[in-house]
Design an enzyme around this catalytic site. Structure first.
Site, mmCIF file in Angstrom:
data_model
loop_
_atom_site.group_PDB
_atom_site.id
_atom_site.type_symbol
_atom_site.label_atom_id
_atom_site.label_comp_id
_atom_site.label_asym_id
_atom_site.label_seq_id
_atom_site.Cartn_x
_atom_site.Cartn_y
_atom_site.Cartn_z
ATOM 1 C CE LYS A 14 -2.302 -1.053 3.830
ATOM 2 N NZ LYS A 14 -1.753 -2.364 4.239
ATOM 3 N NE ARG A 89 -4.971 -1.557 10.067
ATOM 4 C CZ ARG A 89 -3.879 -0.970 9.580
ATOM 5 N NH1 ARG A 89 -3.920 0.269 9.176
ATOM 6 N NH2 ARG A 89 -2.762 -1.643 9.498
ATOM 7 N NE ARG A 128 6.722 -3.172 6.530
ATOM 8 C CZ ARG A 128 5.408 -3.042 6.382
ATOM 9 N NH1 ARG A 128 4.922 -2.355 5.372
ATOM 10 N NH2 ARG A 128 4.570 -3.597 7.232
ATOM 11 N NE ARG A 134 5.820 -0.851 10.525
ATOM 12 C CZ ARG A 134 4.709 -0.734 9.828
ATOM 13 N NH1 ARG A 134 4.737 -0.157 8.653
ATOM 14 N NH2 ARG A 134 3.571 -1.191 10.296
ATOM 15 N NE ARG A 145 1.312 -4.660 11.670
ATOM 16 C CZ ARG A 145 2.276 -4.573 10.761
ATOM 17 N NH1 ARG A 145 3.397 -5.222 10.932
ATOM 18 N NH2 ARG A 145 2.111 -3.840 9.696
HETATM 19 P P1 AMP Z 1 0.110 0.294 9.226
HETATM 20 O O1 AMP Z 1 1.366 1.056 9.008
HETATM 21 O O2 AMP Z 1 -1.024 0.777 8.392
HETATM 22 O O3 AMP Z 1 0.303 -1.194 9.131
HETATM 23 O O4 AMP Z 1 -0.350 0.581 10.744
HETATM 24 C C1 AMP Z 1 0.492 0.262 11.837
HETATM 25 C C2 AMP Z 1 -0.356 0.105 13.089
HETATM 26 O O5 AMP Z 1 -1.027 1.328 13.402
HETATM 27 C C3 AMP Z 1 -1.479 -0.929 13.004
HETATM 28 O O6 AMP Z 1 -1.016 -2.252 13.259
HETATM 29 C C4 AMP Z 1 -2.415 -0.437 14.098
HETATM 30 O O7 AMP Z 1 -1.913 -0.744 15.386
HETATM 31 C C5 AMP Z 1 -2.321 1.075 13.924
HETATM 32 N N1 AMP Z 1 -3.329 1.557 12.955
HETATM 33 C C6 AMP Z 1 -3.068 2.129 11.734
HETATM 34 N N2 AMP Z 1 -4.205 2.453 11.113
HETATM 35 C C7 AMP Z 1 -5.221 2.080 11.938
HETATM 36 C C8 AMP Z 1 -6.625 2.124 11.836
HETATM 37 N N3 AMP Z 1 -7.244 2.611 10.748
HETATM 38 N N4 AMP Z 1 -7.364 1.643 12.895
HETATM 39 C C9 AMP Z 1 -6.754 1.162 13.998
HETATM 40 N N5 AMP Z 1 -5.431 1.062 14.152
HETATM 41 C C10 AMP Z 1 -4.654 1.514 13.129
#
Ligand code: AMP
Length: 189
Positions: A14, A89, A128, A134, A145
């Site tokens: 993404k 999400r 990654r 990370r 996740r």
């Molecule tokens: P990402 O970089 O999009 O994978 O997001 C990293 C982490 O941020 C996720 O595993 C969640 O803990 C939190 N997070 C990001 N976007 C959301 C969302 N829309 N709703 C809830 N938690 C989120």
């Protein structure tokens, strides 16, 4: 406005594809994951509140996430359009986004779900983790996740399918080929 959601599990590409799409369409990119990581890095109150949840691979509560997202949209009143990455999400987030955009006289034009199989996702995220460090990409956190994705996040897809806004794109293969497929979809929005 051209507003769309780029949807997919962790490691689907993404972030990579969003960057290419914003360059082509002059859109802004809002990634809730990036916003949370910036808050954590800057040690804001919000960052302190969410850092453990994120490190554990759990979703941040809707109320907090929606408020942060809306604030970010409001910071960009001149935007020609927005790519939403990692948001919504959950179904309540999707409903909140629809209501929020409607209040601004706009809407989600479409949703693209990047399809990548589990083995490929695990391989990409291991890579990654090596490159970025990370913490939530570490194997045990990643499992959580992926569970959050399959328990909660996939439920967003039928929500958009019912609105006839969902298109699936194969997210495996060369980055440029995937991008070409995405552009073909976006050009139909
Ligand atoms: P990402 O970089 O999009 O994978 O997001 C990293 C982490 O941020 C996720 O595993 C969640 O803990 C939190 N997070 C990001 N976007 C959301 C969302 N829309 N709703 C809830 N938690 C989120």
């Amino acid at each position: 406005m051209l507003n769309f959601v780029l949807f997919g599990p962790p490691g689907a590409g993404k972030g990579t594809q969003s960057q290419k799409l914003i360059d082509k369409y002059q859109l802004i990119h809002i990634s809730t994951g990036d916003l949370f990581r910036a808050h954590i890095k800057d040690q804001t109150t919000l960052g302190q509140k969410v850092s453990q949840l994120i490190a554990d691979g759990q979703l941040v509560p809707d109320e907090i996430t929606i408020a942060m997202l809306e604030e970010e949209v409001d910071k960009n009143p001149q935007a020609q359009g927005i790519i939403f990455d990692g948001f919504p999400r959950t179904v309540p987030q999707a409903k909140a986004l629809d209501a929020f955009l409607e209040s601004k006289g706009t809407a989600i034009s479409g949703v693209i779900a990047l399809d990548v199989d589990q083995a490929e996702l695990t391989k990409r995220i291991a890579q990654r983790q090596l490159e970025t460090g990370r913490v939530d990409d570490q194997a045990d956190k990643l499992q959580k996740r992926i569970e959050e994705y399959f328990n909660k996040t996939v439920q967003v897809l039928p929500y958009y399918e019912a609105q006839n806004k969902l298109t699936k794109v194969n997210g495996t293969g060369e980055i440029e080929n995937i991008f070409t497929d995405l552009v073909a979809v976006v050009d139909q929005f």
